[in-house]
Design a protein around this motif. Structure first.
Motif, PDB file in Angstrom:
ATOM      1  N   LEU A 175       0.806  -1.219   0.000  1.00 41.29           N
ATOM      2  CA  LEU A 175       0.000   0.000   0.000  1.00 41.29           C
ATOM      3  C   LEU A 175       0.843   1.276   0.000  1.00 41.29           C
ATOM      4  N   LEU A 176       2.090   1.184   0.446  1.00 42.66           N
ATOM      5  CA  LEU A 176       2.904   2.393   0.596  1.00 42.66           C
ATOM      6  C   LEU A 176       3.058   3.179  -0.706  1.00 42.66           C
ATOM      7  N   PRO A 177       3.517   2.565  -1.812  1.00 39.33           N
ATOM      8  CA  PRO A 177       3.613   3.360  -3.047  1.00 39.33           C
ATOM      9  C   PRO A 177       2.255   3.857  -3.531  1.00 39.33           C
ATOM     10  N   LEU A 178       1.218   3.030  -3.331  1.00 43.76           N
ATOM     11  CA  LEU A 178      -0.122   3.466  -3.718  1.00 43.76           C
ATOM     12  C   LEU A 178      -0.589   4.628  -2.856  1.00 43.76           C
ATOM     13  N   SER A 179      -0.194   4.637  -1.586  1.00 43.90           N
ATOM     14  CA  SER A 179      -0.563   5.734  -0.688  1.00 43.90           C
ATOM     15  C   SER A 179       0.085   7.039  -1.126  1.00 43.90           C
TER      16      SER A 179
ATOM     17  N   TRP B  91      -7.412   8.602   3.034  1.00 46.49           N
ATOM     18  CA  TRP B  91      -7.370   7.576   4.081  1.00 46.49           C
ATOM     19  C   TRP B  91      -6.342   6.485   3.845  1.00 46.49           C
ATOM     20  N   MET B  92      -5.900   6.270   2.595  1.00 46.95           N
ATOM     21  CA  MET B  92      -4.937   5.199   2.357  1.00 46.95           C
ATOM     22  C   MET B  92      -3.613   5.425   3.087  1.00 46.95           C
ATOM     23  N   PRO B  93      -3.040   6.648   3.102  1.00 44.12           N
ATOM     24  CA  PRO B  93      -1.818   6.845   3.883  1.00 44.12           C
ATOM     25  C   PRO B  93      -2.008   6.541   5.362  1.00 44.12           C
ATOM     26  N   LEU B  94      -3.191   6.900   5.892  1.00 44.11           N
ATOM     27  CA  LEU B  94      -3.461   6.614   7.301  1.00 44.11           C
ATOM     28  C   LEU B  94      -3.515   5.112   7.550  1.00 44.11           C
ATOM     29  N   VAL B  95      -4.172   4.369   6.670  1.00 45.10           N
ATOM     30  CA  VAL B  95      -4.242   2.912   6.812  1.00 45.10           C
ATOM     31  C   VAL B  95      -2.849   2.299   6.760  1.00 45.10           C
ATOM     32  N   THR B  96      -2.018   2.806   5.866  1.00 42.56           N
ATOM     33  CA  THR B  96      -0.660   2.281   5.738  1.00 42.56           C
ATOM     34  C   THR B  96       0.134   2.482   7.029  1.00 42.56           C
ATOM     35  N   VAL B  97       0.039   3.674   7.599  1.00 41.30           N
ATOM     36  CA  VAL B  97       0.745   3.952   8.860  1.00 41.30           C
ATOM     37  C   VAL B  97       0.229   3.055   9.976  1.00 41.30           C
ATOM     38  N   VAL B  98      -1.086   2.874  10.050  1.00 36.97           N
ATOM     39  CA  VAL B  98      -1.682   2.022  11.081  1.00 36.97           C
ATOM     40  C   VAL B  98      -1.208   0.579  10.938  1.00 36.97           C
ATOM     41  N   LEU B  99      -1.115   0.111   9.693  1.00 34.66           N
ATOM     42  CA  LEU B  99      -0.653  -1.263   9.467  1.00 34.66           C
ATOM     43  C   LEU B  99       0.796  -1.436   9.900  1.00 34.66           C
ATOM     44  N   PHE B 100       1.659  -0.489   9.566  1.00 35.40           N
ATOM     45  CA  PHE B 100       3.054  -0.584   9.990  1.00 35.40           C
ATOM     46  C   PHE B 100       3.154  -0.567  11.517  1.00 35.40           C
ATOM     47  N   ALA B 101       2.435   0.369  12.149  1.00 33.84           N
ATOM     48  CA  ALA B 101       2.478   0.466  13.618  1.00 33.84           C
ATOM     49  C   ALA B 101       1.904  -0.786  14.262  1.00 33.84           C
ATOM     50  N   GLY B 102       0.782  -1.273  13.721  1.00 30.98           N
ATOM     51  CA  GLY B 102       0.174  -2.482  14.269  1.00 30.98           C
ATOM     52  C   GLY B 102       1.072  -3.687  14.132  1.00 30.98           C
ATOM     53  N   ALA B 103       1.784  -3.794  13.015  1.00 34.47           N
ATOM     54  CA  ALA B 103       2.686  -4.919  12.801  1.00 34.47           C
ATOM     55  C   ALA B 103       3.796  -4.925  13.842  1.00 34.47           C
ATOM     56  N   ILE B 104       4.304  -3.757  14.169  1.00 32.92           N
ATOM     57  CA  ILE B 104       5.371  -3.675  15.171  1.00 32.92           C
ATOM     58  C   ILE B 104       4.839  -4.001  16.562  1.00 32.92           C
ATOM     59  N   LEU B 105       3.656  -3.494  16.892  1.00 35.12           N
ATOM     60  CA  LEU B 105       3.082  -3.749  18.210  1.00 35.12           C
ATOM     61  C   LEU B 105       2.693  -5.219  18.396  1.00 35.12           C
TER      62      LEU B 105
END
Length: 334
Positions: free
Chosen positions: A19-23, A213-227
């Motif tokens: 999603l990152l490049p698409l974001s 909203w796609m950039p926000l989803v991408t950030v949430v996914l990265f943060a969630g993956a780490i947590l």
């Protein structure tokens, strides 16, 4: 439970990397295609681009030549002078001047157009054109096209008459000689096939629907993956690697797109240098964002590795800790 968390973390990182490049692209599209001021701020500096100026001059003078009958105009003037009454030798001399006079008239008009395009006045003219183009793009994204950007039987094109008309108005207002001889132009410069209209509509839809909203989803996914990960430092490094891969893919796609734009412009008979200048200005925001994120991703990889449990990372942390202790001055006890 631990395995499930690890799998969920890995899946989240993979999805976020996709999603990152698409974001980045959707955020750029939303800003450029929805915000007229941002679009103008991006493309307005092109008025000072030599490549764009040359393309505008070339297309404008070609369109003027197609409508301005310089030879017929000078012939009419010569006929009028001869009808006033003069000797045969004088009439013959005037006839011999028809060709050079027509050429001179054409060159004067060309010079007037070129001077206008290279003047500071063209900045205002170009910004007006850019804003009209943005409005036309908005129309093209929701209808069959109109205004400056039009859809014709030959393909998608730019209505050159809008530029020539504004240039003529500016020249007449400045009292430029022969500016009134510039005719009205009804010419469309084809910039691509009708398939480009579908691309415009798709890009506009992506920008409006996904850009916020796609950039926000991408950030949430990265943060969630780490947590979610059991070893968060390792997950941080993996997230950094995934983000670096995603941004690198986008940068490569931008280079490929640049080659395609140049080839498409040449095939359409449009100045490839001008098309590339416009393309570079359009994608500069997306490319800059990708480069910043790539650097940030590499920093995350380094931070995750240094905070990890690998022998080398542990040894480096111990060395830095010892150096820090050696530099710390002893506090005397009282």
């Amino acid at each position: 439970m631990t395995t499930a968390r690890g799998v969920a973390s890995t899946v989240a990182i993979v999805i976020a990397a996709i999603l990152l490049p698409l974001s980045i692209v959707s955020g750029w599209a939303r800003t450029q295609l929805v915000d007229e001021d941002a679009f103008a701020a991006t493309l307005a500096p092109l008025s000072q681009s030599a490549e764009v100026q040359d393309a505008v001059i070339s297309a404008s003078t070609a369109a003027v030549d197609a409508r301005l009958d310089a030879a017929g105009l000078t012939r009419t003037v010569v006929d009028g002078l001869i009808d006033l009454g003069m000797g045969d030798r004088a009439a013959q001399a005037l006839r011999r001047l028809e060709g050079p006079a027509a050429t001179a008239l054409q060159q004067l008009v060309h010079g007037a157009v070129a001077d206008a395009v290279r003047s500071d006045t063209f900045r205002t003219v170009w910004e007006q054109f850019v804003r009209r183009a943005h409005q036309a793009l908005t129309v093209a994204a929701t209808s069959d096209g109109g205004g400056v950007v039009v859809q014709t039987a030959d393909g998608l094109g730019i209505q050159l008459g809008a530029i020539v008309a504004v240039l003529k108005e500016s020249l007449v207002a400045q009292g430029t000689p022969l500016a009134s001889f510039i005719p009205e132009v009804d010419r469309v410069v084809i910039v691509g096939s009708g398939e480009n209209l579908a691309a415009i509509r798709t890009g506009y839809a992506i920008g409006v629907a996904l850009g916020w909203w796609m950039p926000l989803v991408t950030v949430v996914l990265f943060a969630g993956a780490i947590l979610l990960a059991r070893r968060r430092t390792a997950a941080l490094a993996r997230a950094g690697i995934a983000a670096a891969v995603g941004t690198t893919i986008l940068l490569i796609a931008a280079l490929v797109g640049r080659v395609w734009v140049g080839a498409s412009a040449t095939a359409a008979g449009f100045s490839s240098a001008a098309a590339l200048a416009i393309y570079d200005r359009l994608i500069t925001g997306a490319v800059s964002t990708a480069l910043v994120l790539l650097i940030a991703a590499l920093v995350l990889v380094a931070a995750g590795w240094l905070a990890g449990a690998s022998p080398r990372a542990v040894e480096l942390r111990l060395r830095w800790a010892r150096r820090a202790d050696e530099k710390t001055p002893d506090v005397p006890t009282v």
